[in-house]
Design a protein around this motif. Structure first.
Motif, mmCIF file in Angstrom:
data_model
loop_
_atom_site.group_PDB
_atom_site.id
_atom_site.type_symbol
_atom_site.label_atom_id
_atom_site.label_comp_id
_atom_site.label_asym_id
_atom_site.label_seq_id
_atom_site.Cartn_x
_atom_site.Cartn_y
_atom_site.Cartn_z
ATOM 1 N N ALA A 16 0.827 -1.204 0.000
ATOM 2 C CA ALA A 16 0.000 0.000 0.000
ATOM 3 C C ALA A 16 0.862 1.255 0.000
ATOM 4 O O ALA A 16 0.580 2.224 -0.730
ATOM 5 C CB ALA A 16 -0.925 -0.019 1.215
ATOM 6 N N VAL A 17 1.929 1.260 0.803
ATOM 7 C CA VAL A 17 2.820 2.425 0.838
ATOM 8 C C VAL A 17 3.526 2.594 -0.506
ATOM 9 O O VAL A 17 3.658 3.713 -1.021
ATOM 10 C CB VAL A 17 3.837 2.276 1.987
ATOM 11 C CG1 VAL A 17 4.907 3.356 1.904
ATOM 12 C CG2 VAL A 17 3.124 2.353 3.331
ATOM 13 N N ALA A 18 3.976 1.480 -1.093
ATOM 14 C CA ALA A 18 4.650 1.557 -2.391
ATOM 15 C C ALA A 18 3.712 2.084 -3.471
ATOM 16 O O ALA A 18 4.101 2.913 -4.311
ATOM 17 C CB ALA A 18 5.194 0.185 -2.774
ATOM 18 N N ALA A 19 2.453 1.630 -3.456
ATOM 19 C CA ALA A 19 1.488 2.114 -4.443
ATOM 20 C C ALA A 19 1.230 3.604 -4.276
ATOM 21 O O ALA A 19 1.122 4.348 -5.264
ATOM 22 C CB ALA A 19 0.186 1.329 -4.315
ATOM 23 N N ARG A 20 1.141 4.062 -3.027
ATOM 24 C CA ARG A 20 0.896 5.488 -2.795
ATOM 25 C C ARG A 20 2.080 6.321 -3.278
ATOM 26 O O ARG A 20 1.898 7.395 -3.868
ATOM 27 C CB ARG A 20 0.641 5.726 -1.309
ATOM 28 C CG ARG A 20 0.317 7.174 -0.976
ATOM 29 C CD ARG A 20 -0.109 7.319 0.477
ATOM 30 N NE ARG A 20 -0.372 8.720 0.821
ATOM 31 C CZ ARG A 20 -1.484 9.368 0.554
ATOM 32 N NH1 ARG A 20 -2.466 8.732 -0.061
ATOM 33 N NH2 ARG A 20 -1.648 10.627 0.908
ATOM 34 N N ARG A 21 3.305 5.847 -3.047
ATOM 35 C CA ARG A 21 4.477 6.592 -3.498
ATOM 36 C C ARG A 21 4.536 6.666 -5.015
ATOM 37 O O ARG A 21 4.840 7.729 -5.578
ATOM 38 C CB ARG A 21 5.740 5.940 -2.947
ATOM 39 C CG ARG A 21 5.948 6.173 -1.455
ATOM 40 C CD ARG A 21 7.234 5.549 -0.976
ATOM 41 N NE ARG A 21 7.490 5.846 0.429
ATOM 42 C CZ ARG A 21 8.529 5.377 1.119
ATOM 43 N NH1 ARG A 21 9.412 4.576 0.510
ATOM 44 N NH2 ARG A 21 8.690 5.690 2.390
ATOM 45 N N ARG A 22 4.243 5.566 -5.694
ATOM 46 C CA ARG A 22 4.246 5.591 -7.154
ATOM 47 C C ARG A 22 3.146 6.501 -7.691
ATOM 48 O O ARG A 22 3.329 7.177 -8.707
ATOM 49 C CB ARG A 22 4.067 4.170 -7.699
ATOM 50 C CG ARG A 22 5.231 3.242 -7.443
ATOM 51 C CD ARG A 22 6.519 3.774 -8.048
ATOM 52 N NE ARG A 22 6.455 3.854 -9.492
ATOM 53 C CZ ARG A 22 6.890 2.887 -10.306
ATOM 54 N NH1 ARG A 22 7.407 1.774 -9.800
ATOM 55 N NH2 ARG A 22 6.824 3.029 -11.608
ATOM 56 N N MET A 23 2.007 6.517 -7.004
ATOM 57 C CA MET A 23 0.912 7.372 -7.441
ATOM 58 C C MET A 23 1.285 8.846 -7.318
ATOM 59 O O MET A 23 0.949 9.664 -8.196
ATOM 60 C CB MET A 23 -0.327 7.074 -6.592
ATOM 61 C CG MET A 23 -1.542 7.924 -6.919
ATOM 62 S SD MET A 23 -2.810 7.746 -5.670
ATOM 63 C CE MET A 23 -1.975 8.453 -4.231
ATOM 64 N N LEU A 24 1.991 9.212 -6.251
ATOM 65 C CA LEU A 24 2.396 10.598 -6.061
ATOM 66 C C LEU A 24 3.517 11.008 -7.002
ATOM 67 O O LEU A 24 3.638 12.180 -7.360
ATOM 68 C CB LEU A 24 2.828 10.823 -4.605
ATOM 69 C CG LEU A 24 1.726 10.681 -3.546
ATOM 70 C CD1 LEU A 24 2.321 10.796 -2.157
ATOM 71 C CD2 LEU A 24 0.634 11.712 -3.755
ATOM 72 N N ARG A 25 4.346 10.037 -7.414
ATOM 73 C CA ARG A 25 5.521 10.357 -8.223
ATOM 74 C C ARG A 25 5.240 10.313 -9.707
ATOM 75 O O ARG A 25 5.772 11.115 -10.480
ATOM 76 C CB ARG A 25 6.646 9.381 -7.881
ATOM 77 C CG ARG A 25 7.978 9.694 -8.535
ATOM 78 C CD ARG A 25 9.012 8.684 -8.111
ATOM 79 N NE ARG A 25 8.667 7.338 -8.555
ATOM 80 C CZ ARG A 25 9.339 6.241 -8.186
ATOM 81 N NH1 ARG A 25 10.350 6.341 -7.344
ATOM 82 N NH2 ARG A 25 8.980 5.062 -8.640
#
Length: 350
Positions: free
Chosen positions: A300-309
């Protein structure tokens, strides 16, 4: 007959003109061919992984209670594998239906969104959940050597009957023009399941209240994510709208995660004495659930970071899809937790 003019050696003949379309072997070596090969590989890899996850989930449900109780000295639960399968179906039905009630509220405010919508699974899910509850009633009658009518008179049998009827009413509401009315019977179902899960004599009301919050948050998280992922597949041609929807869900998931963590921790501290964590089926199953939740958290954290980047949400969607698969395994392990014996009575404390 006069011979025709001699062929100009500088003019290419038909045999020497290269074809406009490259051969298949050359296309595979071009960047476009590589992309096509990668897409084809993903096309069959995803169903294969989902199939493997499904088989693993079924094995966990059928054999998990017995494996977790091995060597603990606890009493064997009759029909534990079948009960786990039925409760997994019930939990999945709640997640699917509640997710379909939640996710449209996240989709509606998205600007520039496509007008396509996913097909509803709520009716099928609720009917499957009702059948699972009815199956638990039959299993209880067989194990207890009681008739069906007599089983309804027991505490667990009566609550399971209430769950089955509530899910049937929820299915009727989903098929009507006002599907939001299903919230009322689904709330009754969650309350009845929470009471059924806490037959113990020590503060059952507090345990049931924790379960209501925990089960609601887990259902909204799991079912909401599935609905969002299905919508993102339809919106794959509109990356801006897809990214906005994924962001709205991610913000809500933070609060659902906090509710899950708080209620799960309180339930574990209340029900599981620390001295029997490694020696009880409940403790071992809880450790497995915590390990899976750690994987879910990382994804979930990895998906959120990719979404923001990234402006393209495809990578974040793939990570969210993996999160969904692991969440499915968490649902199965949670069903195992409801089947294994209560560890409170085998504590080594005086």
């Amino acid at each position: 007959m006069f011979p025709g003019p001699p062929a100009d050696p500088a003019t290419p003949t038909a045999a020497s003109v290269p074809s406009a379309a490259p051969p298949a072997a050359e296309a595979a070596r071009t960047p476009g061919g590589a992309t096509g090969a990668a897409s084809a590989r993903r096309a069959w890899t995803a169903p294969l992984l989902l199939g493997c996850a499904g088989v693993l989930a079924l094995c966990i449900a059928l054999f998990g209670p017995g494996l977790m109780a091995r060597g603990t000295g606890e009493l064997r639960i009759p029909g534990a594998g079948l009960t786990t399968v039925l409760r997994t179906v019930l939990f999945a039905a709640l997640a699917l239906h509640l997710g379909e009630l939640l996710a449209p509220q996240l989709i509606r405010p998205v600007r520039g969104r496509p007008r396509t919508a996913v097909r509803s699974w709520a009716v099928f899910a609720s009917l499957a959940g009702a059948a699972a509850a009815a199956g638990q009633i039959v299993r209880l009658a067989v194990v207890s050597d009681l008739g069906i009518t007599e089983t309804y008179g027991t505490r667990e049998g009566g609550l399971l009957l209430l769950i089955a009827n509530g899910l049937v009413v929820a299915a009727l509401c989903a098929a009507s023009r006002r599907p939001a009315l299903a919230l009322a019977p689904l709330a009754v179902v969650i309350g009845a399941e929470a009471l059924r899960a806490h037959p113990e004599a020590y503060s059952p009301e507090f345990g049931a209240a924790l379960t209501v919050v925990h089960l609601t948050a887990a259902s909204l998280w799991t079912g909401g994510l599935l609905y969002v992922l299905r919508t993102l597949w339809l919106w794959r041609g509109s990356p801006a709208a897809a990214r906005a929807l994924l962001g709205r869900y991610a913000r809500l998931a933070i609060w659902l995660y906090a509710a899950l963590a708080a209620t799960g921790t309180a339930s574990a501290l209340r029900r599981l004495p620390l001295d029997v964590v490694p020696t009880s089926a409940y403790g071992r199953t809880l450790l497995l659930k915590l390990a899976l939740m750690a994987v879910v958290s990382v994804l979930a954290v990895a998906a959120r970071r990719r979404m923001l980047r990234d402006t393209d949400p495809s990578a974040a969607c793939r990570l969210a899809g993996r999160e969904q698969v692991v969440l499915g395994l968490v649902v199965v392990v949670s069903a195992v937790l409801t089947v294994v014996p209560d560890p409170h009575w085998i504590s080594l404390r005086p």
